[in-house]
Design a protein around this motif. Structure first.
Motif, PDB file in Angstrom:
ATOM      1  N   LYS A 153     -93.426 -12.295  76.556  1.00 35.75           N
ATOM      2  CA  LYS A 153     -93.349 -13.769  76.524  1.00 35.75           C
ATOM      3  C   LYS A 153     -91.985 -14.314  76.957  1.00 35.75           C
ATOM      4  O   LYS A 153     -91.914 -15.265  77.736  1.00 35.75           O
ATOM      5  CB  LYS A 153     -93.660 -14.273  75.103  1.00 35.75           C
ATOM      6  N   TRP A 188     -90.808 -15.545  80.551  1.00 31.16           N
ATOM      7  CA  TRP A 188     -91.324 -16.776  81.156  1.00 31.16           C
ATOM      8  C   TRP A 188     -90.341 -17.953  80.993  1.00 31.16           C
ATOM      9  O   TRP A 188     -90.358 -18.878  81.800  1.00 31.16           O
ATOM     10  CB  TRP A 188     -92.652 -17.182  80.497  1.00 31.16           C
ATOM     11  N   ALA A 236     -95.346 -26.093  76.398  1.00 28.80           N
ATOM     12  CA  ALA A 236     -96.474 -25.142  76.387  1.00 28.80           C
ATOM     13  C   ALA A 236     -95.979 -23.749  75.997  1.00 28.80           C
ATOM     14  O   ALA A 236     -96.598 -23.057  75.187  1.00 28.80           O
ATOM     15  CB  ALA A 236     -97.142 -25.117  77.760  1.00 28.80           C
ATOM     16  N   LEU A 237     -94.813 -23.359  76.566  1.00 33.44           N
ATOM     17  CA  LEU A 237     -94.259 -22.038  76.239  1.00 33.44           C
ATOM     18  C   LEU A 237     -93.891 -21.947  74.758  1.00 33.44           C
ATOM     19  O   LEU A 237     -94.210 -20.962  74.082  1.00 33.44           O
ATOM     20  CB  LEU A 237     -93.024 -21.758  77.105  1.00 33.44           C
ATOM     21  N   ILE A 290     -95.069 -23.677  72.269  1.00 29.62           N
ATOM     22  CA  ILE A 290     -96.267 -23.644  71.412  1.00 29.62           C
ATOM     23  C   ILE A 290     -96.896 -22.237  71.450  1.00 29.62           C
ATOM     24  O   ILE A 290     -97.313 -21.704  70.437  1.00 29.62           O
ATOM     25  CB  ILE A 290     -97.273 -24.735  71.872  1.00 29.62           C
ATOM     26  N   TRP A 291     -96.890 -21.650  72.644  1.00 29.91           N
ATOM     27  CA  TRP A 291     -97.422 -20.282  72.795  1.00 29.91           C
ATOM     28  C   TRP A 291     -96.613 -19.313  71.916  1.00 29.91           C
ATOM     29  O   TRP A 291     -97.179 -18.487  71.199  1.00 29.91           O
ATOM     30  CB  TRP A 291     -97.347 -19.903  74.279  1.00 29.91           C
ATOM     31  N   PHE A 292     -95.287 -19.429  71.974  1.00 27.70           N
ATOM     32  CA  PHE A 292     -94.418 -18.545  71.175  1.00 27.70           C
ATOM     33  C   PHE A 292     -94.722 -18.687  69.681  1.00 27.70           C
ATOM     34  O   PHE A 292     -94.758 -17.709  68.942  1.00 27.70           O
ATOM     35  CB  PHE A 292     -92.934 -18.866  71.402  1.00 27.70           C
ATOM     36  N   ALA A 310     -97.447 -19.843  68.258  1.00 32.87           N
ATOM     37  CA  ALA A 310     -98.826 -19.582  67.819  1.00 32.87           C
ATOM     38  C   ALA A 310     -99.231 -18.115  67.939  1.00 32.87           C
ATOM     39  O   ALA A 310    -100.184 -17.689  67.286  1.00 32.87           O
ATOM     40  CB  ALA A 310     -99.778 -20.461  68.618  1.00 32.87           C
ATOM     41  N   SER A 311     -98.532 -17.356  68.802  1.00 33.16           N
ATOM     42  CA  SER A 311     -99.040 -15.989  69.038  1.00 33.16           C
ATOM     43  C   SER A 311     -97.987 -14.940  68.644  1.00 33.16           C
ATOM     44  O   SER A 311     -97.084 -14.660  69.410  1.00 33.16           O
ATOM     45  CB  SER A 311     -99.419 -15.832  70.513  1.00 33.16           C
ATOM     46  N   LYS A 355     -89.372 -20.460  63.771  1.00 27.83           N
ATOM     47  CA  LYS A 355     -90.566 -21.242  64.140  1.00 27.83           C
ATOM     48  C   LYS A 355     -90.525 -22.647  63.559  1.00 27.83           C
ATOM     49  O   LYS A 355     -90.977 -23.604  64.197  1.00 27.83           O
ATOM     50  CB  LYS A 355     -91.833 -20.493  63.699  1.00 27.83           C
TER      51      LYS A 355
END
Lengths: 317, 116
Positions: A217, A220, A258-259, A261-263, A265-266, A280
């Protein structure tokens, strides 16, 4: 019923709404005038005054509260008509927000009997939430009193930030510097023990990124950051926003959100659970705060003056 | 579809506003001589300016509160009555308002004549 007694009762009802020191004087005069009015009406009608006559007279005179209002000098406005819709919105929003937050919380509490939850909520948070409109009213009253006591006579001056497309170069340069420092620290964090050998081992351990995050991740983020950074460099040189520049900025921001939120959430970002939770939470706060300019821009765009529909239609035709 | 003519209601409201603007001048004009509430109302009505008692009596007290009228209780041929008359400040205001009214009237006449 005796017409004079009705007048007496009416006068009492009027003066009850007046300041104490005014009551006797106004009451005495009002009674005398109403009696004379009644005598005049009776004389015009050619018959003695009766109940219907006095009630018609008093009905024309007005409701006692309204009459008392007319005796009082004009007071000061607590909420101006222009502020009333905004005031109602803020008051109801605060009330609704408190209810929306506390109602699910109390229903999720297993220690409270299911049937008692609603009454318990209403007698605690439900009614308690009314502190907010009350607080707003008191603040507005204080502001209204200050405005009444020391009226502002200064003429209107345009706000400083009227040119919204102007770029504040020193501020932008300062922001870019802070950003560079922050990004440098984050990018160098995996090599903390190398560039900060003096750092205690627990700190190094706590600041270690999760391997999977670093591998899949994290790569990116730097290209998007770099692109956004270069964009701000161009903006710094140009010194003005254009519609296209705003679109590009929104695109970069959306990619970063978007990045992030991805970090969040996953999976983990840091190896240590407590660091991961704290990071977080900070990311969530940063996300929320950075959304403020976009919300403000959307509100400004909505409130921008546009040609009336009829005019727009005739221009388009 | 049956349409209701909105004119009468609008007319009443606007005419009331128009009259409200001149009530103070009308009242001041009658108070160069002392008058009590009822007699003042009668005097104004006799000149074609009826003012509701519920409006007039509180207005007298408010004008007195502003220092434009002076008042005193008198007992003559009847019950005690409060007589009002213009104070010095009221006299000055009345003169200024009269001048303004005449100017405004001339302007309005001009505007309305052009509109014919």
């Amino acid at each position: 019923m005796d017409p004079r007694a009705i007048i007496e009762s009416y006068v009492d009802a009027v003066i009850r709404h007046l300041p104490r020191k005014q009551r006797n004087d106004v009451g005495f005069e009002l009674r005398s005038l109403l009696n004379e009015e009644l005598d005049g009406t009776a004389s015009d009608a050619g018959r003695p005054a009766d109940e219907a006559m006095v009630l018609a007279l008093l009905s024309g005179f007005g409701r006692p509260q309204d009459v008392a209002d007319r005796y009082r000098p004009a007071g000061f406005t607590i909420i101006r008509p222009a502020d009333a819709p905004g005031f109602a919105r803020v008051a109801l929003l605060g009330l609704g927000l408190q209810w929306a937050l506390t109602l699910p919380w109390i229903f999720a509490d297993p220690e409270i009997d299911w049937l008692s939850r609603l009454p318990v909520w209403w007698l605690s948070w439900g009614l308690g939430a009314f502190w907010w409109p009350g607080f707003l009213v008191v603040l507005t009253m204080i502001a209204a009193w200050i405005g009444h006591r020391w009226p502002r006579n200064a003429s209107w001056t345009p706000p400083r930030a009227m040119d919204r497309d102007h770029v504040n170069r020193p501020l932008l340069a300062l922001g870019m510097t802070a950003w560079t420092a922050g990004a440098a620290v984050l990018i160098a964090l995996p090599w903390l023990s190398t560039w900060a050998p003096w750092a205690p081992a627990p700190v190094v351990e706590a600041m270690a990124f999760d391997d999977s995050f670093l591998r899949t991740k994290a790569p990116w983020l730097p290209p998007v950051w770099a692109g956004h950074y270069l964009f701000y460099g161009v903006l710094l040189v140009q010194g003005r926003w254009t519609p296209r520049m705003r679109q590009i900025d929104t695109g970069f921001s959306a990619a970063i959100y978007a990045l992030l939120i991805w970090f969040m959430a996953s999976g983990p970002v840091f190896r240590v659970g407590s660091t991961d939770d704290a990071a977080k939470s900070i990311l969530a706060a940063v996300l929320l705060i950075s959304l403020i300019p976009f919300v403000a821009r959307a509100i400004r765009a909505r409130s921008r003056i546009r040609p009336p529909k009829a005019l727009a239609a005739s221009n388009g035709a | 579809m049956h349409m209701v003519d909105p004119r009468p209601e609008a007319f009443d409201k606007l005419e009331q506003e128009l009259r409200r603007g001149v009530v103070v001048v009308a009242v001041l004009s009658r108070l160069r001589e002392p008058q009590y509430g009822y007699s003042l109302r009668q005097a104004l009505a006799a000149k074609g300016m009826p003012i509701e008692e519920g409006t007039l009596y509180p207005l007298l007290r408010r004008l007195e509160g502003q220092g434009l009228l002076a008042s005193e209780w008198r007992i003559e041929d009847g019950p005690p009555r409060r007589y009002y008359r213009l104070s010095a400040a009221g006299e000055r205001l009345y003169r200024d308002l009269t001048a303004s009214w005449r100017d405004l009237n001339a302007v309005m006449d001009g505007l309305l004549d052009e509109g014919r």
